[in-house]
Design a protein around this motif. Structure first.
Motif, mmCIF file in Angstrom:
data_model
loop_
_atom_site.group_PDB
_atom_site.id
_atom_site.type_symbol
_atom_site.label_atom_id
_atom_site.label_comp_id
_atom_site.label_asym_id
_atom_site.label_seq_id
_atom_site.Cartn_x
_atom_site.Cartn_y
_atom_site.Cartn_z
ATOM 1 N N GLN A 1 0.826 -1.209 0.000
ATOM 2 C CA GLN A 1 0.000 0.000 0.000
ATOM 3 C C GLN A 1 0.861 1.260 0.000
ATOM 4 O O GLN A 1 0.529 2.244 -0.666
ATOM 5 N N ALA A 2 1.963 1.243 0.733
ATOM 6 C CA ALA A 2 2.860 2.404 0.748
ATOM 7 C C ALA A 2 3.460 2.636 -0.631
ATOM 8 O O ALA A 2 3.570 3.782 -1.089
ATOM 9 N N LEU A 3 3.817 1.559 -1.303
ATOM 10 C CA LEU A 3 4.378 1.671 -2.646
ATOM 11 C C LEU A 3 3.361 2.261 -3.614
ATOM 12 O O LEU A 3 3.665 3.204 -4.352
ATOM 13 N N VAL A 4 2.156 1.731 -3.598
ATOM 14 C CA VAL A 4 1.116 2.211 -4.515
ATOM 15 C C VAL A 4 0.756 3.670 -4.215
ATOM 16 O O VAL A 4 0.691 4.499 -5.134
ATOM 17 N N LEU A 5 0.553 4.005 -2.945
ATOM 18 C CA LEU A 5 0.181 5.377 -2.597
ATOM 19 C C LEU A 5 1.291 6.361 -2.944
ATOM 20 O O LEU A 5 1.020 7.456 -3.440
ATOM 21 N N SER A 6 2.539 5.993 -2.711
ATOM 22 C CA SER A 6 3.631 6.912 -3.018
ATOM 23 C C SER A 6 3.764 7.138 -4.526
ATOM 24 O O SER A 6 3.967 8.266 -4.968
ATOM 25 N N PHE B 1 -8.067 -1.343 -4.563
ATOM 26 C CA PHE B 1 -7.326 -1.621 -5.791
ATOM 27 C C PHE B 1 -6.323 -2.751 -5.574
ATOM 28 O O PHE B 1 -6.230 -3.678 -6.381
ATOM 29 N N CYS B 2 -5.565 -2.674 -4.483
ATOM 30 C CA CYS B 2 -4.553 -3.697 -4.192
ATOM 31 C C CYS B 2 -5.188 -5.065 -3.964
ATOM 32 O O CYS B 2 -4.666 -6.084 -4.414
#
Length: 113
Positions: A52-57, A105-106
């Motif tokens: 989630q951190a990867l996608v949001l960033s 989404f994830c």
């Protein structure tokens, strides 16, 4: 693989919480590192937060970059950064954070359960 209920506490260690915090604070670098480390990516809490951190960033950087020619892009970048700090604190407390669009989404992609 069985469906994981984020509300059910698992064998979450302090190491899991620390890696989740680092994933949020130093995104997207640390989430990529976490997903490359075999012993970290098998831990459900670490993987959940890292993805989630990867996608949001990435979404935050793209939206901020696209809108940077107007002043709104700068504010969006700062807002995403502040939101990620809040999520980092919550994940360090052991909470399974849910981001309205990103989490769905994830899960839809099968990256997290």
């Amino acid at each position: 693989m069985a469906e994981m209920d984020p509300q059910v506490p698992m064998d979450m260690t302090d190491d899991d919480k620390l890696w989740a915090l680092l994933s949020w604070i130093f995104a997207p670098i640390v989430p990529i590192i976490v997903l490359l480390l075999e012993d970290k990516k098998v831990r459900p809490f670490i993987k959940y937060n890292a993805i989630q951190a990867l996608v949001l960033s990435v979404v935050g950087y793209v939206v901020s970059s696209v809108l940077s020619f107007i002043v709104v892009g700068c504010f969006i970048g700062v807002a995403v950064l502040i939101y990620m700090i809040v999520l980092a604190i919550q994940s360090y407390q052991g909470k399974w954070v849910t981001i309205p669009v990103v989490t769905d989404f994830c899960k839809g992609q099968g990256w997290i359960s």
